[in-house]
Write a protein that holds these residues in place. Structure first.
Motif, short mmCIF file in Angstrom:
data_model
loop_
_atom_site.label_atom_id
_atom_site.label_comp_id
_atom_site.label_asym_id
_atom_site.label_seq_id
_atom_site.Cartn_x
_atom_site.Cartn_y
_atom_site.Cartn_z
N LEU A 91 0.82 -1.21 0.00
CA LEU A 91 0.00 0.00 0.00
C LEU A 91 0.85 1.25 0.00
CD1 LEU A 91 -2.95 -0.88 2.41
CD2 LEU A 91 -3.16 -0.04 0.07
N LEU A 92 1.89 1.24 0.80
CA LEU A 92 2.76 2.42 0.91
C LEU A 92 3.56 2.68 -0.36
CD1 LEU A 92 4.13 2.02 4.56
CD2 LEU A 92 2.61 3.82 3.71
N HIS A 93 4.05 1.60 -0.98
CA HIS A 93 4.97 1.78 -2.10
C HIS A 93 4.33 1.58 -3.47
CE1 HIS A 93 8.52 2.14 0.48
NE2 HIS A 93 8.03 1.14 1.20
N LYS A 94 3.21 0.85 -3.52
CA LYS A 94 2.61 0.56 -4.82
C LYS A 94 1.13 0.93 -4.89
CE LYS A 94 5.88 -3.18 -5.82
NZ LYS A 94 6.04 -4.60 -6.19
N ALA A 95 0.60 1.52 -3.79
CA ALA A 95 -0.79 2.02 -3.75
C ALA A 95 -1.84 0.92 -3.89
CB ALA A 95 -1.01 3.09 -4.82
N GLY A 96 -1.45 -0.31 -3.59
CA GLY A 96 -2.41 -1.41 -3.62
C GLY A 96 -1.92 -2.54 -2.76
N ALA A 97 -2.83 -3.20 -2.02
CA ALA A 97 -2.43 -4.25 -1.09
C ALA A 97 -1.93 -5.51 -1.79
CB ALA A 97 -3.60 -4.59 -0.17
N TYR A 98 -2.46 -5.79 -2.99
CA TYR A 98 -2.11 -7.03 -3.67
C TYR A 98 -1.65 -6.75 -5.10
CZ TYR A 98 -4.53 -8.91 0.34
OH TYR A 98 -4.91 -9.20 1.62
N GLU A 99 -0.85 -7.67 -5.62
CA GLU A 99 -0.20 -7.45 -6.91
C GLU A 99 -1.13 -7.61 -8.12
OE1 GLU A 99 3.11 -10.13 -6.72
OE2 GLU A 99 4.38 -8.64 -5.72
N GLY A 100 -2.07 -8.55 -8.04
CA GLY A 100 -2.98 -8.78 -9.15
C GLY A 100 -2.39 -9.59 -10.28
N ASP A 101 -1.23 -10.21 -10.05
CA ASP A 101 -0.57 -10.96 -11.12
C ASP A 101 -1.32 -12.25 -11.47
OD1 ASP A 101 1.38 -9.04 -11.24
OD2 ASP A 101 2.84 -10.16 -10.03
N TYR A 102 -1.83 -12.94 -10.45
CA TYR A 102 -2.57 -14.18 -10.74
C TYR A 102 -3.78 -13.88 -11.62
CZ TYR A 102 -5.82 -18.02 -10.35
OH TYR A 102 -6.70 -19.02 -10.66
N LEU A 103 -4.51 -12.82 -11.29
CA LEU A 103 -5.70 -12.47 -12.05
C LEU A 103 -5.34 -12.22 -13.52
CD1 LEU A 103 -8.73 -11.77 -11.95
CD2 LEU A 103 -8.05 -9.39 -11.52
N ARG A 104 -4.29 -11.45 -13.75
CA ARG A 104 -3.90 -11.12 -15.11
C ARG A 104 -3.46 -12.36 -15.88
NH1 ARG A 104 0.19 -11.49 -19.11
NH2 ARG A 104 0.02 -9.66 -20.47
N GLU A 105 -2.64 -13.20 -15.26
CA GLU A 105 -2.12 -14.37 -15.95
C GLU A 105 -3.22 -15.40 -16.23
OE1 GLU A 105 0.81 -14.46 -17.29
OE2 GLU A 105 1.08 -12.45 -16.47
N PHE A 106 -4.17 -15.52 -15.32
CA PHE A 106 -5.28 -16.44 -15.55
C PHE A 106 -6.09 -15.99 -16.77
CE2 PHE A 106 -9.73 -17.64 -15.10
CZ PHE A 106 -9.65 -19.00 -14.89
N ILE A 107 -6.43 -14.72 -16.80
CA ILE A 107 -7.21 -14.17 -17.91
C ILE A 107 -6.46 -14.35 -19.22
CG2 ILE A 107 -8.18 -12.06 -18.90
CD1 ILE A 107 -8.54 -11.12 -15.93
N TYR A 108 -5.16 -14.06 -19.21
CA TYR A 108 -4.35 -14.17 -20.43
C TYR A 108 -4.36 -15.61 -20.95
CZ TYR A 108 -0.33 -13.96 -23.56
OH TYR A 108 0.49 -14.04 -24.66
N ALA A 109 -4.13 -16.57 -20.05
CA ALA A 109 -4.05 -17.98 -20.46
C ALA A 109 -5.39 -18.48 -21.00
CB ALA A 109 -3.59 -18.84 -19.28
N GLU A 110 -6.48 -18.14 -20.33
CA GLU A 110 -7.80 -18.62 -20.76
C GLU A 110 -8.22 -17.99 -22.09
OE1 GLU A 110 -9.51 -21.02 -19.58
OE2 GLU A 110 -8.48 -21.41 -17.69
N LEU A 111 -7.91 -16.72 -22.27
CA LEU A 111 -8.22 -16.07 -23.54
C LEU A 111 -7.40 -16.65 -24.68
CD1 LEU A 111 -8.56 -12.28 -22.57
CD2 LEU A 111 -10.39 -13.83 -23.27
N LYS A 112 -6.15 -16.98 -24.39
CA LYS A 112 -5.29 -17.57 -25.42
C LYS A 112 -5.85 -18.91 -25.88
CE LYS A 112 -0.43 -18.35 -26.53
NZ LYS A 112 0.97 -18.28 -26.04
N GLU A 113 -6.42 -19.68 -24.93
CA GLU A 113 -7.04 -20.95 -25.30
C GLU A 113 -8.23 -20.73 -26.23
OE1 GLU A 113 -6.48 -24.27 -24.60
OE2 GLU A 113 -4.49 -23.55 -24.03
#
Length: 343
Positions: A91-113
């Motif tokens: 929160l202090l350094h990136k303005a968000g508690a969580y990275e959101g990487d899993y969400l992005r990678e899941f969406i990318y992989a499923e769309l690619k399929e």
């Protein structure tokens, strides 16, 4: 419910975090009823479902995708991986508690399929479309994001030109991740301007427009060829206020709600998310094309909800869509709401 073949419509999906499970149930019901969606728009959680539908996912495929989604992995902590400590540092350094990487990678992989990576894969030519649509507005998917650097709503891929980027070259999963950047919960998405090189910070599209149901409405006065259906999962204000922000996610946020100024700030943000669209959504002819799902049993960031709880919300979405279809009469709607535009 009898299945009718090749029923066309456009679809707009409201944002709502985990409440988006209600969207999934409703969308699956519409697909099984025979609807084919020419264009799909969504905000936040709605953008995730919208991307899969725009990529051609059918009811069974959509159910399979949602079944593979690991909700527990969505709150992905950064280093050092310690509860509360990692969230506080992020929160202090990136303005968000969580990275959101899993969400992005899941969406990318499923769309690619499904054969989709960039918006160029979703470009469509429609000679009978609204002539006022620019060439950059000829895609089957639109997702909204809030540009807090420029103080404006971005409709992606339509507005990539404002960032001097070629819309057809932009990765769909990146746009959906930006649209899903719940303030404070996820780290914002940074996009580099293609001309100046300046960074632009994007957060959840719901900050400025959580339910843009009018996005596909014709502007040329020509009779609509098909309807635009909207699916909503958040209640109107003031009831919706308590269901919007990531309350309970962090101890600091729980404490802040006990302080009157912070409680006022919460209400201001809730009004920005829900209230911006509410006046338009309350118009009778707009409300008639909305499937409203009761998702009060689950919270926006209840990623730790049980499988039973999630299935209950999906079932509520299915029930809401079934009730809507029983009452829906396209001929009567066009007669009584001719000015409502649609596709």
């Amino acid at each position: 419910m009898p299945k009718r073949a090749d029923l066309k419509a456009d679809l707009v999906l409201e944002g709502g975090g985990v409440k988006g499970l209600g969207l999934a149930g409703a969308v699956e019901c519409l697909l099984r009823a025979g609807y084919r969606f020419e264009r799909v728009a969504g905000t936040s959680a709605g953008s995730i479902l919208a991307a899969f539908v725009a990529a051609g996912a059918g009811a069974d495929e959509l159910a399979g995708i949602m079944g593979r989604f690991d909700y527990a992995r969505v709150p992905d902590r950064g280093a050092p991986g310690l509860p509360l400590v990692s969230e506080g540092i992020s929160l202090l350094h990136k303005a968000g508690a969580y990275e959101g990487d899993y969400l992005r990678e899941f969406i990318y992989a499923e769309l690619k399929e499904l054969g989709v990576t960039t918006f160029g894969d979703l470009r469509v030519e429609d000679r009978e479309a609204d002539p006022n649509l620019a060439p950059a507005q000829r895609h089957t998917l639109v997702v909204t994001a809030t540009d807090i650097t420029g103080g404006r709503l971005l409709r992606l891929p339509w507005d990539y030109h404002l960032l001097h980027l070629n819309p057809d070259e932009q990765v769909v999963a990146d746009a959906v991740r930006a649209s899903s950047s719940i303030p404070l919960f996820f780290e914002p998405v940074i996009v580099t301007d293609g001309e100046s090189g300046r960074p632009t910070t994007l957060v959840d599209g719901g900050v400025l427009s959580n339910f843009p149901i009018e996005i596909f409405d014709r502007t040329d006065g020509v009779a609509p060829r098909w309807p635009t259906f909207g699916i909503g999962v958040l209640p109107d204000l003031p009831a919706g206020s308590a269901q919007l922000l990531p309350r309970g996610a962090l101890a600091a946020l729980r404490v802040s709600q006990l302080i009157p100024p912070f409680r006022l700030l919460e209400q201001v943000v809730a009004t920005a998310i829900v209230g911006n669209d509410q006046t338009h959504l309350e118009r009778p002819c707009v409300a008639r094309r909305i499937i409203q799902v009761d998702t009060s049993s689950i919270g926006v960031i209840d990623f730790d909800a049980s499988e039973e709880q999630r299935q209950q919300v999906i079932a509520r979405g299915t029930e809401a869509a079934q009730a809507f279809l029983k009452a829906w009469d396209w001929a009567r709607y066009t007669q009584e709401c001719r000015g409502g535009a649609d596709g």
